[in-house]
Design a protein around this motif. Sequence first.
Motif, PDB file in Angstrom:
ATOM      1  N   UNK A   1       0.849  -1.192   0.000  1.00 41.38           N
ATOM      2  CA  UNK A   1       0.000   0.000   0.000  1.00 41.38           C
ATOM      3  C   UNK A   1       0.882   1.238   0.000  1.00 41.38           C
ATOM      4  N   UNK A   2       0.519   2.209  -0.834  1.00 38.54           N
ATOM      5  CA  UNK A   2       1.176   3.520  -0.813  1.00 38.54           C
ATOM      6  C   UNK A   2       0.106   4.600  -0.761  1.00 38.54           C
ATOM      7  N   UNK A   3       0.141   5.381   0.294  1.00 34.72           N
ATOM      8  CA  UNK A   3      -0.690   6.585   0.388  1.00 34.72           C
ATOM      9  C   UNK A   3       0.221   7.762   0.079  1.00 34.72           C
ATOM     10  N   UNK A   4      -0.128   8.537  -0.934  1.00 34.36           N
ATOM     11  CA  UNK A   4       0.697   9.674  -1.335  1.00 34.36           C
ATOM     12  C   UNK A   4      -0.139  10.948  -1.272  1.00 34.36           C
ATOM     13  N   UNK A   5       0.076  11.727  -0.200  1.00 32.51           N
ATOM     14  CA  UNK A   5      -0.583  13.032  -0.029  1.00 32.51           C
ATOM     15  C   UNK A   5      -2.102  12.939  -0.180  1.00 32.51           C
ATOM     16  N   UNK A   6      -2.693  11.970   0.522  1.00 31.17           N
ATOM     17  CA  UNK A   6      -4.131  11.726   0.420  1.00 31.17           C
ATOM     18  C   UNK A   6      -4.902  12.662   1.349  1.00 31.17           C
ATOM     19  N   UNK A   7      -5.889  13.352   0.778  1.00 28.99           N
ATOM     20  CA  UNK A   7      -6.761  14.255   1.537  1.00 28.99           C
ATOM     21  C   UNK A   7      -8.210  13.865   1.262  1.00 28.99           C
ATOM     22  N   UNK A   8      -9.026  13.890   2.335  1.00 26.77           N
ATOM     23  CA  UNK A   8     -10.441  13.555   2.190  1.00 26.77           C
ATOM     24  C   UNK A   8     -11.247  14.366   3.196  1.00 26.77           C
ATOM     25  N   UNK A   9     -12.453  14.764   2.793  1.00 26.25           N
ATOM     26  CA  UNK A   9     -13.392  15.404   3.708  1.00 26.25           C
ATOM     27  C   UNK A   9     -14.806  14.965   3.402  1.00 26.25           C
ATOM     28  N   UNK A  10     -15.600  14.729   4.445  1.00 27.76           N
ATOM     29  CA  UNK A  10     -16.987  14.322   4.237  1.00 27.76           C
ATOM     30  C   UNK A  10     -17.821  15.477   3.686  1.00 27.76           C
ATOM     31  N   UNK A  11     -17.381  16.709   3.953  1.00 27.87           N
ATOM     32  CA  UNK A  11     -17.990  17.898   3.340  1.00 27.87           C
ATOM     33  C   UNK A  11     -16.855  18.800   2.868  1.00 27.87           C
ATOM     34  N   UNK A  12     -17.217  19.817   2.096  1.00 30.66           N
ATOM     35  CA  UNK A  12     -16.197  20.743   1.599  1.00 30.66           C
ATOM     36  C   UNK A  12     -15.520  21.514   2.723  1.00 30.66           C
ATOM     37  N   UNK A  13     -16.213  21.657   3.849  1.00 34.22           N
ATOM     38  CA  UNK A  13     -15.654  22.422   4.966  1.00 34.22           C
ATOM     39  C   UNK A  13     -14.859  21.559   5.933  1.00 34.22           C
ATOM     40  N   UNK A  14     -14.943  20.250   5.779  1.00 39.43           N
ATOM     41  CA  UNK A  14     -14.236  19.330   6.680  1.00 39.43           C
ATOM     42  C   UNK A  14     -13.042  18.702   5.972  1.00 39.43           C
ATOM     43  N   UNK A  15     -11.974  18.460   6.742  1.00 36.69           N
ATOM     44  CA  UNK A  15     -10.841  17.687   6.237  1.00 36.69           C
ATOM     45  C   UNK A  15     -10.584  16.566   7.238  1.00 36.69           C
ATOM     46  N   UNK A  16     -11.046  15.374   6.898  1.00 33.32           N
ATOM     47  CA  UNK A  16     -10.927  14.237   7.815  1.00 33.32           C
ATOM     48  C   UNK A  16      -9.615  13.485   7.647  1.00 33.32           C
ATOM     49  N   UNK A  17      -9.023  13.569   6.452  1.00 32.26           N
ATOM     50  CA  UNK A  17      -7.661  13.113   6.215  1.00 32.26           C
ATOM     51  C   UNK A  17      -6.915  14.281   5.585  1.00 32.26           C
ATOM     52  N   UNK A  18      -5.790  14.644   6.192  1.00 28.30           N
ATOM     53  CA  UNK A  18      -5.093  15.866   5.784  1.00 28.30           C
ATOM     54  C   UNK A  18      -3.690  15.540   5.277  1.00 28.30           C
ATOM     55  N   UNK A  19      -3.558  15.380   3.952  1.00 25.08           N
ATOM     56  CA  UNK A  19      -2.255  15.205   3.310  1.00 25.08           C
ATOM     57  C   UNK A  19      -1.487  14.022   3.924  1.00 25.08           C
ATOM     58  N   UNK A  20      -2.140  12.875   3.963  1.00 23.20           N
ATOM     59  CA  UNK A  20      -1.581  11.682   4.620  1.00 23.20           C
ATOM     60  C   UNK A  20      -0.735  10.872   3.641  1.00 23.20           C
ATOM     61  N   UNK A  21       0.491  10.544   4.061  1.00 20.68           N
ATOM     62  CA  UNK A  21       1.396   9.726   3.239  1.00 20.68           C
ATOM     63  C   UNK A  21       2.041   8.651   4.108  1.00 20.68           C
ATOM     64  N   UNK A  22       2.035   7.413   3.624  1.00 20.97           N
ATOM     65  CA  UNK A  22       2.723   6.312   4.293  1.00 20.97           C
ATOM     66  C   UNK A  22       2.798   5.133   3.335  1.00 20.97           C
ATOM     67  N   UNK A  23       3.659   4.180   3.666  1.00 22.24           N
ATOM     68  CA  UNK A  23       3.769   2.918   2.933  1.00 22.24           C
ATOM     69  C   UNK A  23       3.518   1.764   3.888  1.00 22.24           C
ATOM     70  N   UNK A  24       2.885   0.704   3.389  1.00 22.59           N
ATOM     71  CA  UNK A  24       2.746  -0.553   4.121  1.00 22.59           C
ATOM     72  C   UNK A  24       3.281  -1.650   3.209  1.00 22.59           C
ATOM     73  N   UNK A  25       4.115  -2.520   3.756  1.00 17.87           N
ATOM     74  CA  UNK A  25       4.812  -3.504   2.939  1.00 17.87           C
ATOM     75  C   UNK A  25       4.099  -4.855   2.934  1.00 17.87           C
ATOM     76  N   UNK A  26       4.356  -5.603   1.890  1.00 17.64           N
ATOM     77  CA  UNK A  26       3.783  -6.931   1.742  1.00 17.64           C
ATOM     78  C   UNK A  26       4.150  -7.799   2.943  1.00 17.64           C
ATOM     79  N   UNK A  27       3.145  -8.520   3.497  1.00 18.46           N
ATOM     80  CA  UNK A  27       3.334  -9.425   4.625  1.00 18.46           C
ATOM     81  C   UNK A  27       3.762  -8.679   5.889  1.00 18.46           C
ATOM     82  N   UNK A  28       3.273  -7.456   6.039  1.00 16.14           N
ATOM     83  CA  UNK A  28       3.522  -6.666   7.237  1.00 16.14           C
ATOM     84  C   UNK A  28       2.233  -6.585   8.054  1.00 16.14           C
ATOM     85  N   UNK A  29       2.368  -6.513   9.377  1.00 17.49           N
ATOM     86  CA  UNK A  29       1.238  -6.364  10.287  1.00 17.49           C
ATOM     87  C   UNK A  29       1.326  -4.963  10.886  1.00 17.49           C
ATOM     88  N   UNK A  30       0.378  -4.109  10.503  1.00 16.94           N
ATOM     89  CA  UNK A  30       0.407  -2.704  10.897  1.00 16.94           C
ATOM     90  C   UNK A  30      -0.858  -2.365  11.675  1.00 16.94           C
TER      91      UNK A  30
END
Length: 276
Positions: A8-37
């Motif tokens: 999994x690669x998250x690259x600068x992911x932003x999400x909001x349930x409405x235009x005025x909300x930001x529930x995920x703010x520029x989130x970036x991380x990697x998760x590797x194969x066969x990893x427990x996170x």
Amino acid sequence: MEQKTKAVEFQNVTFGYTNKLTNLDDVSFDIYDNEYVCVVGHNGSGKSTLSKVLTGLLQPRSGTIKLFGQPISKTNIKHLRDNIGIVFQNPDNQFIGLTVEDDIAFGLENRKVDPARMQNIIMSAAKMVNVENLLEFEATKLSGGQKQRVAIASVLAINPKIIIFDESTSMLDPKAKRELKSLMLVLKNQFAKTVISITHDMEEVTSADRVIIMNGGKLLKTGNPKEVFEDREFLQTISLDVPFSLQLAKSLIGSGVNVQPSLKTNDLVEQIWKLK
């Protein structure tokens, strides 16, 4: 040195349930194969929103999500569905059939799997989580732990490489919690799955390969459990608990007992035993 495969690669992911909300703010991380996170954080931190974006239930406002190097979009949603399965907090939300067998078969039927192959797949998935003796039972009448195992079997039947557990232990009694946490390790170690657990359970976190801490929609910190829990002051600033074993060790050290802090309760008990 062998290079790890990024599941999994998250690259600068932003999400909001409405235009005025930001529930995920520029989130970036990697998760590797066969990893427990484990992904941790208080209610409203963004951790469950993260799981819904990752599984395609929600579309990010901006940013890129990749699975095994391939960007996810509306045009290749099948790649996502084939690689990710999710087990929800309440397993009743996943049951649609009259029997356990029906529920495990549901995903296979949707994928138009040959009926001649289906029975073997159902039995194999059921055996992986020890529910093969429950196939003729009505899933909604099982115990909480049994229901979670059936929900997991229905995910395993489609054989995804990544399995997400979204607060899956929160409605279980202590025995069922222990069994499910052990099963997560089995899925990683014996069946080579990538396991992502969205959780409040700090005791579960001690068994993970890595921890992702969310707060206010932002990724605050990531590292292995030892690295994360060493910084007690940081955890206190966001009001996150530490595992019982560390709390106990701190109390013992404060009382003059010569022990070393440990994430593993068994290790701490062994240290105390040797002091006798």
